[in-house]
Design an enzyme around this catalytic site. Structure first.
Site: not given
Length: 706
Positions: A583, A596
């Site tokens: 990501s 995260y």
């Protein structure tokens, strides 16, 4: 045409599938009835093998040049399969023109030329190319003809006393033609057999198969079933009567679960050896018929003989490789012993080629075995794709059935080596191979994509399958996986994928899924770590459970799946690819994202560490960094989307546009965009790239790596 229950129930060894009402709806259309009959015959593998055999009909049609009525033969064209045959798979030829070819035939040296001349007999210019068997149908006078390769008939045809048995079994109503390579001359021999034996209902071809016929589609169908039924009945009456099947069993198989575990552990090793020239896809079966054969006393005598029917031989090679290992020997020890065994097989095949080749023979092909037999475990087959590997296994089971029957009634005889070579390296077969479409970039590759029941993972798996790979789809959501399986089955067929429930936090499910890959395809070449989840909360609301879940799925999961993947890749010794879907959050700091974002950073660096360590194995590790891929993503369901919307002060509905506007390209990122990036890494143009990070985020300047 009527059928009663006694007609149907008299068949025990074949399936009577004729539907009178359906056939009646085609009355007057002989070609439609030919297709119908062919599909019924092809639906029963006891009648003919996949892609094998051919059928025909003759009927009057209007000659487009003269307007006069002329006899035309429709016959299954080159390639194709009876079970799925359509009109487009038929060749249509003028019967009188075929017969006129006899006037210019000069002998066996002209055989291949005669196939080319069949093009001058074409009636329908849109029809399929005529096959080598065309004249075998054309020179017989019957309206409907079936040429099949039923195991029961070939068992008689491939037995030492086959001609005598055929004569006695059918009281002279089935003729006999000795083995001869299919072609123009064999068509003449069939007609000669008929002329010398008027009134016969069929002809047995030595070591090859069966011809049967009738005046109508139904009569031909019924005649075919009756002849094969009688052959099968005769074999059943005799199997095990004079001596134990295959000389009796010399060993017992491992229990089912142990067999599969053993096969899964060994398959990647075998695949590596079989892929020394071209990457191969594998297939494994422990079918009872296989186990009966490979565990028998006669294995060592029969296996080297090879097969008899040309269709069997072309797909299974001259003979199988038999593994002489115990079922408990350590895999690492077996791996060392396999080298000399494969060397010996390759030398045997090379010697066979050199001894049998002609001045104009095609160059020697891959010298590795197609069929590998492991007593106590099962049979492995390897080929260019899954379907070909699976079909090779089916054909070898056909060959086992033939050997079993032939040994019960007489003794089995295989094709002489020179005859086998003449079939395998036939210039017409070589021309057919040369006409095959160019392989796709990922042909021969096996990809396992975690979290591939939806979203990015599904898009990656679909892209790889479209580019020629076989894929192992998986998910921790069994219901979602079932939906994905239905989609992949429709798009790529049963041979294009395998599926398993996989939870990346549970090592037992990881191992099980890699075993699924090994048993279905032989191993794995590409591992894509895509499974993930997201939790977006302010620091004060983030729980320890949230943190543990994120790190277990994203970091530990990536580690465990990669670890299992490289174990398989090292067994194969062919290198491989690991792709990590991470990501932009691995590089960019944002609000409400401590768990995260930091887990994604750990994933990113874990990929770098793996790349540094695995280069020596030629295993390349690369990373794709997406951002805001909302379409079909479980991550964006519920709390995560709400959390990100809250963090940025927009509504959930406004998120796609919000993310697009903050990119340099002002683009919404879709799952297909990530799939394309993954293909860029594994498609062949970046084979010397490892340790890279590729951002697919529309251009987020803060995420630039350098």
């Amino acid at each position: 045409m009527s059928t009663n229950n006694s007609t149907i129930t008299k068949f025990k060894h074949v399936s009577y599938l004729w539907d009178e009402a359906k056939a009646a709806s085609m009355a007057g259309d002989e070609v439609a009835l030919l297709i119908y009959r062919s599909n019924l015959l092809g639906a029963d593998l006891r009648l003919t093998n996949y892609g094998g055999g051919n059928t025909s009909c003759k009927a009057m049609a209007t000659d487009p040049l003269t307007g006069e009525s002329t006899e035309v033969m429709w016959v299954k064209g080159s390639g194709g399969d009876l079970g799925t045959l359509k009109r487009s798979g038929l060749a249509a030829l003028y019967v009188d023109r075929m017969h006129r070819l006899k006037n210019i035939y000069k002998g066996l040296d002209q055989e291949d030329e005669m196939v080319e001349l069949l093009n001058h007999c074409i009636y329908d210019l849109q029809s399929k190319a005529p096959s080598i068997d065309t004249t075998l149908h054309g020179f017989l006078p019957f309206a409907h003809i079936d040429h099949l390769h039923p195991d029961a008939a070939i068992a008689i045809a491939a037995s030492k006393d086959g001609k005598k048995i055929t004569q006695e079994l059918f009281n002279g109503t089935i003729g006999w033609v000795e083995w001869q390579k299919p072609g123009f001359d064999l068509g003449l021999k069939l007609r000669q057999c008929l002329d010398e034996n008027p009134g016969i209902r069929g002809i047995m071809l030595g070591s090859h198969g069966l011809f049967t016929w009738g005046d109508t589609a139904y009569e031909s169908y019924l005649n075919t079933l009756e002849v094969i039924e009688r052959c099968a009945e005769y074999l059943q009456e005799n199997i095990g009567k004079k001596r134990p099947v295959f000389g009796g069993q010399r060993m017992e198989s491992l229990p089912k679960a142990d067999r599969l575990a053993r096969a899964a552990a060994l398959a990647p090793v075998l695949r590596g050896y079989c892929s020394s020239k071209t990457k191969m896809i594998g297939h494994f079966t422990d079918d009872d018929r296989v186990l009966e054969f490979i565990n028998s006393n006669d294995l060592d005598r029969l296996a080297p003989l090879g097969t008899s029917c040309p269709d069997h031989f072309l797909r299974t090679k001259i003979s199988p490789l038999v593994l002489d290992f115990s079922v408990t020997e350590d895999i690492s020890v077996i791996k060392e012993k396999l080298g000399p065994m494969f060397d010996a097989y390759r030398q045997m095949y090379t010697d066979y080629y050199n001894a049998c080749k002609h001045p104009n023979s095609p160059a020697i092909r891959d010298t590795n075995p197609v069929v590998i037999l492991y007593p106590g475990i099962g049979m492995f087959t390897f080929a260019k794709d899954k379907q070909t590997a699976r079909v090779a296994a089916e054909f070898y089971i056909n060959a086992i059935n033939v050997m079993k029957g032939a040994e019960a009634i007489s003794s089995y005889i295989s094709l002489p080596r020179q005859e086998a070579f003449n079939i395998e390296y036939w210039l017409l077969e070589e021309a057919k191979l040369q006409r095959m479409p160019k392989p796709k970039p990922l042909t021969g590759r096996i990809a396992l994509v975690t979290g591939s029941a939806g979203g990015i993972g599904k898009a990656i798996a679909q892209k790889f399958a479209q580019e020629g790979a076989v894929v192992v789809i998986n998910d921790n959501d069994a219901q979602r996986l079932e939906t994905a399986k239905a989609s992949f089955s429709q798009q790529f067929g049963a041979d294009g994928f395998a599926a398993d429930v996989l939870d990346v936090t549970k090592i037992d499910t990881i191992r099980k899924t890699f075993n699924t890959a090994a048993l279905a395809f032989g191993g794995v070449d590409i591992v894509v770590n895509c499974a993930g989840l997201s939790i977006s909360k302010p620091m004060e609301e983030h729980t320890e459970a949230d943190w543990d879940l994120l790190y277990d799925v994203l970091v530990k999961g990536q580690f465990l799946v990669t670890q299992a993947g490289i174990e398989v890749m090292r067994k194969q010794n062919m290198g491989g690819d690991v792709l990590n879907i991470v990501s932009k959050n691995a590089l960019v700091s944002g609000p409400n994202n401590a768990g995260y974002g930091s887990a994604k950073a750990a994933q990113l660096h874990l990929g770098r560490l793996n790349a540094a360590e695995l280069g020596k194995d030629h295993i390349r590790v690369n990373t794709v960094n997406p951002d805001a891929v909302i379409s079909d993503s479980k991550i964006w369901e519920g709390a995560w989307a709400e959390g990100r919307a809250k963090a940025y002060g927009v509504t959930v509905a406004e998120l796609p546009a919000f993310y697009a506007k903050r990119t340099l390209l002002n683009e919404i990122i879709l799952p297909e965009d990530i799939a394309n990036a993954c293909f860029a890494f594994v498609g062949g143009l970046l084979n010397k790239a490892t340790g890279n990070v590729l951002n697919i985020d529309g251009g987020v300047a803060m995420a630039f790596v350098r």
